[in-house]
Design an enzyme around this catalytic site. Structure first.
Site, mmCIF file in Angstrom:
data_model
loop_
_atom_site.group_PDB
_atom_site.id
_atom_site.type_symbol
_atom_site.label_atom_id
_atom_site.label_comp_id
_atom_site.label_asym_id
_atom_site.label_seq_id
_atom_site.Cartn_x
_atom_site.Cartn_y
_atom_site.Cartn_z
ATOM 1 N N ASP A 67 33.792 33.903 33.900
ATOM 2 C CA ASP A 67 33.778 35.393 33.203
ATOM 3 C C ASP A 67 34.664 35.480 32.315
ATOM 4 O OD1 ASP A 67 36.283 33.574 34.522
ATOM 5 O OD2 ASP A 67 35.957 34.464 36.245
ATOM 6 N N ASP A 136 43.829 34.992 46.699
ATOM 7 C CA ASP A 136 42.849 36.423 47.371
ATOM 8 C C ASP A 136 41.798 35.364 47.748
ATOM 9 O OD1 ASP A 136 41.892 36.442 45.458
ATOM 10 O OD2 ASP A 136 41.589 39.200 45.421
ATOM 11 N N HIS A 138 39.215 34.579 45.875
ATOM 12 C CA HIS A 138 38.259 34.878 45.302
ATOM 13 C C HIS A 138 37.652 33.569 44.005
ATOM 14 C CE1 HIS A 138 41.149 36.216 41.697
ATOM 15 N NE2 HIS A 138 41.274 34.924 41.075
ATOM 16 N N GLU A 143 36.021 39.055 43.768
ATOM 17 C CA GLU A 143 36.836 39.531 45.040
ATOM 18 C C GLU A 143 36.748 40.195 46.222
ATOM 19 O OE1 GLU A 143 39.057 39.488 43.795
ATOM 20 O OE2 GLU A 143 40.485 40.360 41.844
HETATM 21 P P1 PGA Z 1 44.670 30.393 38.270
HETATM 22 O O1 PGA Z 1 43.935 31.006 39.032
HETATM 23 O O2 PGA Z 1 44.019 28.843 38.725
HETATM 24 O O3 PGA Z 1 45.059 30.555 37.297
HETATM 25 O O4 PGA Z 1 45.622 30.280 39.571
HETATM 26 C C1 PGA Z 1 42.589 31.227 39.697
HETATM 27 C C2 PGA Z 1 41.361 32.073 39.688
HETATM 28 O O5 PGA Z 1 41.831 33.210 39.916
HETATM 29 O O6 PGA Z 1 40.274 32.062 40.396
#
Ligand code: PGA
Length: 262
Positions: A67, A136, A138, A143
Site C-alpha cells: 500500500d 482494527d 486491517h 479497513e
Molecule cells: P504497525 O502497523 O506495524 O505500524 O503497527 C501495522 C498495520 O497497520 O498494518
C-alpha cells in the site's frame, strides 16, 4: 493458520526472516509482497544482516508493496516508497526495476490499480506476502468491512488508523492522508504464502479475533483462516488474548524435525 508465539518481537522477526530467506534460497527469483509500519522493521534488519553476512541474494527477487498513501510523493519522508528504500532496499542488492510500490501520486488511480494487479500477474503471482495487522484488524489498508473479494484500489482510512499512524506525522492527525491505495484482500489471498507479524499488547484483540473469531469482513485479517499457507508470528503480548495459546505453543514445540521452521 499456524500460530508461532515467540517470547518477544525480535525472536518472532528472526523466525519470519528464516522463512523469507529459505524461500529466496529455494527460488532465487521469488516474488515477495512487502509491508510497511513499525512491525516489519526487525524482519527487514535481519534480512539486511543475512544479505551482508550470509550472502542472501536479492538480485533476482521481485517485490510488490501492499500500500501507499494517496497524495504523498515518493520522496516524502512518510511515504511508503521512502520507508522501503530507507529500511530495506537501499541496503540489499535488489534491482530498482524489480521493485513495485503503489503510486500515491497516480493521476488515474483506477487505471494505476488495474496495472498494479496486472504487474503481479505478469510476475507470476506473489510467492510470499509479509503482513502486519492494524489494531482494527486491517491487513494492507483493507479497513473493516472491506470486501474479501477486493483487488488493488483506493480506500479511505478509518479514524482509528489515522490516529494510530499520527505518531509518524509529529502526532498530528491532520497531517495523515485519509486515502490510500492498497492491494485488496483478494490480492492478498492469492499469495501462495502469507506471513503475518504482530507484536505488542495493542494487537492482542485483533490477533485473537483473527485467529479464533468468526471469519467476517469486520475483522479483515480473519479471512486468513481460509488461506492454505498462512503463518502468524506473534510475541507473548500479542498472544495474550488467545484462548488456545497453550495449544499453539504445544503444537509448535512438538513439530517433527522435518517440519521445524517450515
Ligand atoms: P504497525 O502497523 O506495524 O505500524 O503497527 C501495522 C498495520 O497497520 O498494518
Amino acid at each position: 493458520m499456524e500460530i508461532i508465539i515467540k517470547k518477544d518481537a525480535l525472536s518472532g522477526s528472526y523466525s519470519a526472516a528464516r522463512v523469507v530467506a529459505r524461500l529466496i534460497h529455494e527460488k532465487p527469483d521469488a516474488v515477495l509482497g512487502l509491508a510497511t509500519g513499525s512491525t516489519p522493521l526487525m524482519l527487514y534488519k535481519e534480512l539486511i544482516r543475512l544479505h551482508n553476512e550470509e550472502a542472501l541474494d536479492f538480485s533476482r527477487v521481485t517485490t510488490f508493496n501492499l500500500d501507499e498513501y494517496v497524495g504523498l510523493p515518493a520522496d516524502h519522508e512518510q511515504s511508503y516508497h521512502r520507508f522501503m528504500w530507507d529500511n530495506l532496499f537501499s541496503q540489499i542488492n535488489i534491482k530498482l526495476e524489480n521493485v513495485h510500490i503503489p503510486d500515491g501520486m497516480a493521476s488515474d488511480i483506477p487505471a494505476f490499480c488495474a496495472s498494479y494487479e496486472q504487474a503481479i500477474i505478469d510476475a507470476g503471482g506473489i510467492d510470499l506476502q509479509v503482513l502486519g495487522i492494524g489494531s482494527d484488524g486491517h491487513v494492507g489498508f483493507n479497513e473493516p468491512t472491506s470486501s474479501f473479494a477486493s483487488r488493488t484500489r483506493i480506500k479511505t482510512l478509518t479514524r482509528q488508523t489515522v490516529a494510530d499512524n499520527a505518531r509518524f506525522f509529529d502526532g498530528d492527525e491532520s497531517k495523515v492522508p485519509h486515502h490510500c491505495i492498497t492491494m485488496g484482500i483478494g490480492t492478498i489471498m492469492d499469495a501462495r504464502m502469507n506471513i503475518l507479524l504482530a507484536f505488542g499488547q495493542n494487537k492482542a484483540g485483533a490477533v485473537a479475533a483473527t485467529v479464533e473469531g468468526p471469519t467476517a469482513s469486520i475483522m479483515p485479517a480473519s479471512i486468513l483462516q481460509y488461506h492454505p499457507a498462512a503463518k502468524m508470528f506473534i510475541d507473548e503480548a500479542a498472544a495474550s488474548d488467545l484462548k488456545l495459546g497453550d495449544y499453539y505453543r504445544w503444537v509448535y514445540d512438538n513439530k517433527p524435525d522435518w517440519q521445524k521452521d517450515a
